[in-house]
Motif scaffolding. Structure first.
Motif, mmCIF file in Angstrom:
data_model
loop_
_atom_site.group_PDB
_atom_site.id
_atom_site.type_symbol
_atom_site.label_atom_id
_atom_site.label_comp_id
_atom_site.label_asym_id
_atom_site.label_seq_id
_atom_site.Cartn_x
_atom_site.Cartn_y
_atom_site.Cartn_z
ATOM 1 N N GLY A 122 1.122 -0.974 -0.116
ATOM 2 C CA GLY A 122 0.083 -0.137 -0.015
ATOM 3 C C GLY A 122 0.613 1.280 -0.086
ATOM 4 O O GLY A 122 1.939 1.317 -0.010
ATOM 5 N N CYS A 123 0.472 2.701 -0.100
ATOM 6 C CA CYS A 123 0.728 3.198 -0.357
ATOM 7 C C CYS A 123 1.562 4.294 1.731
ATOM 8 O O CYS A 123 1.119 3.561 2.498
ATOM 9 N N ALA A 124 3.360 4.221 1.423
ATOM 10 C CA ALA A 124 4.042 4.403 2.771
ATOM 11 C C ALA A 124 3.067 5.574 3.029
ATOM 12 O O ALA A 124 3.380 5.455 4.777
ATOM 13 N N MET A 125 3.575 6.587 2.361
ATOM 14 C CA MET A 125 2.225 7.727 3.202
ATOM 15 C C MET A 125 1.183 7.718 4.010
ATOM 16 O O MET A 125 0.713 8.120 5.141
ATOM 17 N N LEU A 126 0.482 7.099 3.638
ATOM 18 C CA LEU A 126 -1.173 6.720 4.332
ATOM 19 C C LEU A 126 -0.917 5.756 4.850
ATOM 20 O O LEU A 126 -1.181 6.231 6.400
ATOM 21 N N ASN A 127 -0.103 5.060 5.413
ATOM 22 C CA ASN A 127 0.172 3.923 5.908
ATOM 23 C C ASN A 127 0.772 4.327 7.506
ATOM 24 O O ASN A 127 -0.008 4.264 8.381
ATOM 25 N N ALA A 128 1.490 5.371 7.287
ATOM 26 C CA ALA A 128 2.529 6.067 8.008
ATOM 27 C C ALA A 128 1.598 7.357 8.395
ATOM 28 O O ALA A 128 1.629 6.864 10.147
ATOM 29 N N SER A 129 0.835 7.709 7.920
ATOM 30 C CA SER A 129 -0.226 8.652 8.491
ATOM 31 C C SER A 129 -0.569 7.768 9.058
ATOM 32 O O SER A 129 -2.036 8.025 10.389
ATOM 33 N N ALA A 130 -1.475 7.039 9.100
ATOM 34 C CA ALA A 130 -2.776 5.716 9.735
ATOM 35 C C ALA A 130 -1.250 5.430 11.159
ATOM 36 O O ALA A 130 -2.736 5.118 12.329
#
Lengths: 222, 222
Positions: A122-130
């Motif tokens: 998945g998108c690393a940015m969205l994962n990190a944000s979650a």
DNA sequence: CACGGATCGTACCGACCGGTTCGATCTATG
DNA sequence: CATAGATCGAACCGGTCGGTACGATCCGTG
């Protein structure tokens, strides 16, 4: 795991080549690259600093001298990744020629290639944000979406869409939605279906290519 | 934070009403509901068991007797939330009448209402899946998307789409993409733009009921 | 009235985690 | 050859977290 037996050794899991000063900048870049892979696969909180350093073949002191704290590493990592991914997609679009339809096709094909990668998570940015409700990480994720949106809105504008910013937002939803579905639901063909949807939206977005010049519109950021 | 002064007190932050047995099932449901809100707002790992219990007005022992472990609470919570959300959306669709276009409109309007909620933090399932790389949580997220997909494919079928499962997947991407964008990028109007995109895809899907300018066809083909 | 069950509050435990420090090693430079 | 810098490896520290244990309180039931 590591190279080099106990006799000669040094630095980043590999013995330092013959006569070379250990270049801190290079060290930092190498750490960043390797840490990105591990933290992307296992999650930001899924691996501690100790294990992370062990995997990279570096000592904690080295990591902390380069990045100050784990958060510093994470932020540097996310920034670098966002830049790299966005640049890559922009290249793919650029190399697809002038036709917006071809550009979208190339873009979603590239995405499908990403989805097929065994390390895709998945998108690393969205994962990190979650994971980190930290405000800095949220801002990085938002900036990442900004970059995507700019790319997609550009395509929409070149296609002469009646409302290129709306179409850009819709394409952004498709891209992110496809990424999410590919990561969590897969079953294959996600990129292709997303591409078809994108082309449909493009075709329905007004006069195609007939109005190349138009009033420029305001840009990103709420 | 709590009610009840030191004289009389008990149970879930409120004094137990006059003559009522403390019903374990009701206790469990109440814990679940309150914990869901806190863990959704702050993240699964953003709040420890101790603080969580303090916020709920229960003791750790009570929590562990009902859910065994924090993971048990998380899983129960996600399951319940997935069921509840899916049921709610299904109701919205059902109450919108027989026209698939109206159904989609109602669905995205409901989503927009969700996005406008100040406590909105994106899809809890996807957030959880990004936080816990645990296989069980991943499965719950996948199941959640299954439910969405079923709902959306149903709409596509009733619309007489040529390839209802493809359209269903595309609508799923739109829904999830809109949710992600609303959570991370907002700027408003996400639900509306997603709705327009969905209607465009529906109209282009070779449907009978939803495109007034095409030859009509019988509906209902399972 | 005595008992069992649900609950509370608190104290406790072991594990882990982020971060610091220190001595030792190796390289390049002067 | 001496010094400065980068690195390693390991020990160490304070804090937090998930989970357990225990005594006390209040309820409905027999």
């Amino acid at each position: 795991m590591l190279a080099a037996d106990r006799t000669d050794r040094y630095h980043l899991g590999m013995p330092v080549p013959k006569g070379s000063t250990i270049d801190p900048a290079r060290t930092r870049a190498t750490i960043l690259r390797a840490a990105t892979a591990v933290l992307y696969e296992r999650g930001l909180d899924g691996v501690g600093v100790a294990e992370l350093c062990a995997r990279l073949g570096i000592s904690k002191e080295t990591l902390y001298r380069h990045f100050g704290a784990k958060d510093g590493l994470v932020e540097a990592m996310l920034q670098e990744r966002s830049r790299r991914v966005t640049r890559r997609l922009a290249e793919v679009v650029e190399q697809a020629g002038d036709d917006p339809r071809e550009q979208l096709t190339a873009l979603f094909d590239a995405l499908q290639g990403w989805y097929d990668d065994p390390v895709f998570r998945g998108c690393a940015m969205l994962n990190a944000s979650a994971q980190h409700h930290d405000e800095t990480v949220r801002a990085l994720a938002a900036r990442h979406l900004d970059r995507y949106l700019e790319l997609l809105t550009g395509i929409a504008e070149r296609a002469g869409a009646a409302a290129p910013d709306v179409l850009g937002r819709q394409l952004l939803m498709l891209v992110e939605g496809a990424t999410v579905v590919a990561a969590q639901h897969d079953a294959g063909g996600v990129g292709e279906h997303a591409r078809q949807a994108a082309l449909t939206l493009l075709a329905a977005s007004g006069s195609a290519r007939s109005t190349p010049d138009r009033a420029t519109r305001p840009r990103r950021r709420p």
